[in-house]
Design a protein around this motif. Structure first.
Motif, mmCIF file in Angstrom:
data_model
loop_
_atom_site.group_PDB
_atom_site.id
_atom_site.type_symbol
_atom_site.label_atom_id
_atom_site.label_comp_id
_atom_site.label_asym_id
_atom_site.label_seq_id
_atom_site.Cartn_x
_atom_site.Cartn_y
_atom_site.Cartn_z
ATOM 1 N N LEU A 100 0.838 -1.197 0.000
ATOM 2 C CA LEU A 100 0.000 0.000 0.000
ATOM 3 C C LEU A 100 0.876 1.250 0.000
ATOM 4 O O LEU A 100 1.740 1.398 0.859
ATOM 5 N N SER A 101 0.640 2.117 -0.947
ATOM 6 C CA SER A 101 1.363 3.392 -0.997
ATOM 7 C C SER A 101 0.644 4.398 -0.103
ATOM 8 O O SER A 101 -0.470 4.147 0.377
ATOM 9 N N ALA A 102 1.255 5.548 0.086
ATOM 10 C CA ALA A 102 0.615 6.613 0.864
ATOM 11 C C ALA A 102 -0.702 7.024 0.212
ATOM 12 O O ALA A 102 -1.696 7.273 0.900
ATOM 13 N N GLU A 132 -4.488 6.762 1.778
ATOM 14 C CA GLU A 132 -5.396 7.915 1.757
ATOM 15 C C GLU A 132 -6.732 7.524 1.127
ATOM 16 O O GLU A 132 -7.794 7.937 1.595
ATOM 17 N N THR A 133 -6.688 6.712 0.074
ATOM 18 C CA THR A 133 -7.909 6.235 -0.569
ATOM 19 C C THR A 133 -8.725 5.384 0.403
ATOM 20 O O THR A 133 -9.944 5.542 0.508
ATOM 21 N N VAL A 134 -8.059 4.499 1.128
ATOM 22 C CA VAL A 134 -8.749 3.619 2.075
ATOM 23 C C VAL A 134 -9.436 4.434 3.165
ATOM 24 O O VAL A 134 -10.618 4.223 3.452
ATOM 25 N N VAL A 135 -8.730 5.382 3.769
ATOM 26 C CA VAL A 135 -9.355 6.177 4.836
ATOM 27 C C VAL A 135 -10.461 7.064 4.264
ATOM 28 O O VAL A 135 -11.451 7.336 4.938
ATOM 29 N N LEU A 193 -4.267 -4.625 5.752
ATOM 30 C CA LEU A 193 -4.869 -3.310 5.961
ATOM 31 C C LEU A 193 -4.693 -2.847 7.403
ATOM 32 O O LEU A 193 -4.315 -1.703 7.656
ATOM 33 N N SER A 194 -4.954 -3.733 8.347
ATOM 34 C CA SER A 194 -4.916 -3.316 9.754
ATOM 35 C C SER A 194 -3.496 -3.114 10.271
ATOM 36 O O SER A 194 -3.309 -2.538 11.341
ATOM 37 N N THR A 233 12.979 13.496 0.592
ATOM 38 C CA THR A 233 11.836 13.078 1.405
ATOM 39 C C THR A 233 10.562 13.095 0.583
ATOM 40 O O THR A 233 10.469 13.745 -0.451
ATOM 41 N N VAL A 234 9.557 12.382 1.065
ATOM 42 C CA VAL A 234 8.260 12.391 0.387
ATOM 43 C C VAL A 234 7.567 13.729 0.562
ATOM 44 O O VAL A 234 6.629 14.037 -0.147
#
Length: 151
Positions: free
Chosen positions: A7-9, A13-16, A48-49, A140-141
């Motif tokens: 999972l990328s950042a 973000e999509t999941v939340v 996910l968790s 950095t990201v």
């Protein structure tokens, strides 16, 4: 069957975001099914968790739904589609706001713990607040180069 990519950042973000807009019964299996279509990859509950933001957002949304505060309010039959859409957007933004408040509180606690531990080891606030060299910022990201995220 091949393994789903990490999972990328942006994926997190999509999941939340999906969780912020969730109405109805929330289970890991239902979330996984929705995410499979949205992310075009199937992740396990464990995958996910393992991400604190996802786990915390799931728990917070589940609690809100259980308490009735996260349920979509029934719109009157005579309400215009635009007004119904506006109400759904408002509910989603309220859920996102609550999640972000909780995330911010957890980050403040983490920051305070880090600051305490740094001070116990003789690192000053000034040393912690020193600017990063430009080359490190770009790596950095959070830094950007040519308008793109440096990944």
């Amino acid at each position: 069957m091949s393994r789903a990519p990490n999972l990328s950042a942006a994926d997190i973000e999509t999941v939340v975001g999906v969780l912020d807009g969730w109405s109805g019964k929330l289970t890991w299996d239902r979330l996984i099914a929705v995410l499979a279509a949205k992310l075009r990859a199937t992740y396990t509950r464990q995958a996910l968790s393992n991400h604190a933001r996802i786990s915390d957002a799931f728990d917070q949304r589940k609690k809100a739904l259980r308490n009735g505060s996260g349920e979509s309010k029934r719109a009157p039959k005579d309400m215009s589609p635009e007004m119904q859409a506006a109400m759904q957007r408002l509910e989603r933004l309220e859920a996102e706001n609550e999640r972000l408040k909780a995330e911010n509180e957890r980050l403040l606690v983490q920051f305070t713990l880090w600051l305490y531990n740094a001070e116990m080891r003789g690192v000053t606030k000034e040393q912690l607040s020193a600017s990063m060299p430009v080359t490190l910022k770009e790596a950095t990201v959070f830094g950007k180069r040519d308008g793109r995220s440096a990944r």
